[in-house]
Design an enzyme around this catalytic site. Structure first.
Site, short mmCIF file in Angstrom:
data_model
loop_
_atom_site.label_atom_id
_atom_site.label_comp_id
_atom_site.label_asym_id
_atom_site.label_seq_id
_atom_site.Cartn_x
_atom_site.Cartn_y
_atom_site.Cartn_z
N GLU A 1 -10.48 -4.77 13.65
CA GLU A 1 -11.45 -5.09 12.70
C GLU A 1 -12.95 -5.56 13.39
O GLU A 1 -13.50 -6.46 13.03
CB GLU A 1 -11.04 -6.17 11.65
CG GLU A 1 -9.96 -5.83 11.01
CD GLU A 1 -9.20 -6.74 9.99
OE1 GLU A 1 -9.99 -7.77 9.92
OE2 GLU A 1 -8.28 -6.39 9.00
N GLU B 1 -1.06 -0.40 7.96
CA GLU B 1 -0.85 -1.78 6.76
C GLU B 1 -0.78 -1.11 5.39
O GLU B 1 -1.17 -2.04 4.81
CB GLU B 1 -1.85 -2.84 7.41
CG GLU B 1 -2.01 -3.11 8.72
CD GLU B 1 -2.96 -4.28 9.37
OE1 GLU B 1 -3.16 -4.90 8.01
OE2 GLU B 1 -3.19 -4.48 10.24
C1 XIL Z 1 -2.72 -11.22 7.11
C2 XIL Z 1 -1.51 -11.57 6.64
O1 XIL Z 1 -0.82 -10.86 5.86
C3 XIL Z 1 -1.47 -13.19 6.04
O2 XIL Z 1 -0.33 -13.73 5.91
C4 XIL Z 1 -2.39 -14.10 7.03
O3 XIL Z 1 -2.74 -15.34 6.39
C5 XIL Z 1 -3.75 -13.37 7.30
O4 XIL Z 1 -3.73 -12.10 7.81
N1 XIL Z 1 -5.46 -6.89 8.14
C6 XIL Z 1 -4.89 -7.34 9.37
C7 XIL Z 1 -3.77 -8.33 9.40
O5 XIL Z 1 -4.95 -6.85 10.49
O6 XIL Z 1 -3.57 -9.06 10.27
C8 XIL Z 1 -3.88 -9.12 8.05
O7 XIL Z 1 -2.69 -9.84 7.96
C9 XIL Z 1 -4.04 -8.46 6.74
C10 XIL Z 1 -5.42 -7.50 6.99
#
Ligand code: XIL
Length: 368
Positions: A164, A279
């Protein structure tokens, strides 16, 4: 493990292999005896793809959840356990204990593993925020990546090296996220440092740039490809692009252009990148409260997105961000106004397959 727990664990594993639903029961306690559900990993594998999901620590004590994962996935990623905040309790220590247990689970069940992630603006330990300076930042970043990548070298399918880094709303010429400790300390160079260090310590894992919003945001897509192009021009190894696909149930329907997304995937493939959907989930915040309608709306998004994404030959596999509505980050980050739990994933909170599961299975089965 006590004998009783071992027995339960054994039972739950049998139930996942191969017909998960056979021993499980729904909310009313009804037992499904004859339902033989498909396994997404098999459908994916038949098309040379992988299917998997993000896994959280409940895997160690929820024996329906771990069985579901073992039954359905041939790829997993830790939802949080390999992030900085999890691996780095103090400036001078690395705690691989929990993360290693995921790897053991994966190996035992013949599942591959992605690493997530090595460098992100979130999951920054307090001690790091308190001690980092422009002078020590490079060393801190390099030391972390070196130790972590070395620890898992040869055992990871891929690593999300930088996560990101683009923020199109940031006031920056190259679209880079400026509210990031790494950018603040090192400028754009942190990205190069991260990829170089990762690549130098594992020549097997596919080094991946991972970001969200690419499915519907053309400006972000351009920024990401430009960034990767700059890195590649400098000779930096970057093997893959992760398109997160946190889709919004309504936003996706309004903003997705199959044609533009396909062109984007083709551009990425032309740059020599492999592509992973890393994701996927569907935020149902604005969908009806009735479960059936909501599930159909969510499934519709899964189907429309995957029909485009998985047909591209450069796309190698799919991970959903979780597998069951029992555990989804969306309940915390995007709770519904009616307070009903979100239903963003292929299995419901009782671990039963939903319309979204059928959508994924269907797209896999229809692929040439
Ligand atoms: C999120 C997790 O799902 C949560 O449990 C945590 O509190 C924050 O991170 N993009 C990503 C992931 O790359 O690492 C994130 O995961 C969701 C968004």
């Amino acid at each position: 493990m006590t004998k009783r727990r071992e027995f339960i664990k054994h039972l739950s594993l049998i139930s996942a292999l191969p017909f998960l639903a056979r021993f499980s029961s729904n909310a009313t306690g009804r037992v499904f005896s004859n339902i033989e559900i498909k396994r997404l990993k098999d459908l994916a594998k038949a098309k040379n793809l992988f299917y998997g999901c993000a896994v959280n620590n409940r895997i160690f004590n929820d024996y329906g959840y771990d069985a579901l994962i073992a039954g359905q996935c041939n790829m997993i990623v830790c939802e949080n356990a390999m992030k900085w905040a999890a691996l780095r309790p103090t400036p001078h220590t690395f705690d691989f204990g929990i993360a290693d247990t995921y790897l053991q689970f994966a190996e035992k069940n013949k599942i591959q593993m992605r690493g997530h992630n090595l460098c992100w603006h979130e999951s920054i330990p307090k001690w790091l925020a308190a001690t980092i300076t422009t002078t020590n930042a490079q060393e801190m970043l390099t030391e972390h990546i070196e130790r972590v990548v070395k620890h898992y070298a040869g055992q990871m399918h891929s690593w999300d090296v930088v996560n990101e880094a683009i923020d199109i709303h940031a006031n920056n010429d190259s679209g880079l996220r400026t509210k990031s400790i790494w950018f603040e300390m090192l400028g754009e160079e942190y990205i190069e440092i991260a990829f170089k260090t990762a690549a130098a310590n594992d020549n097997k894992a596919l080094m991946t740039y991972n970001d969200y919003g690419l499915e519907t945001d053309s400006e972000k897509r351009r920024r990401v490809l430009d960034l990767i192009d700059r890195l590649k021009t400098k000779g930096i190894r970057i093997d893959a692009l992760g398109t997160q696909a946190h889709l919004d149930g309504v936003g996706f329907v309004n903003n997705f252009s199959a044609n533009e997304y396909q062109l984007f995937l083709n551009d990425a493939a032309d740059m020599g990148l492999k592509i992973f959907i890393t994701e996927l989930d569907v935020n149902d915040q604005q969908l009806p409260n009735n479960n059936d309608d909501r599930d159909l709306g969510v499934a519709h998004v899964y189907r429309d997105f995957l029909n485009v994404a998985l047909t591209n030959p450069a796309v190698y596999g799919l991970l959903t961000w979780g597998i069951t509505d029992r555990y989804s980050w969306l309940d915390h980050i995007k709770p519904r106004t009616d307070r009903l739990p979100q239903r963003p994933l292929p299995f419901d909170e009782h671990l039963q397959p939903k319309a979204a599961f059928n959508a994924i299975a269907d797209v896999f089965e229809r692929l040439k």
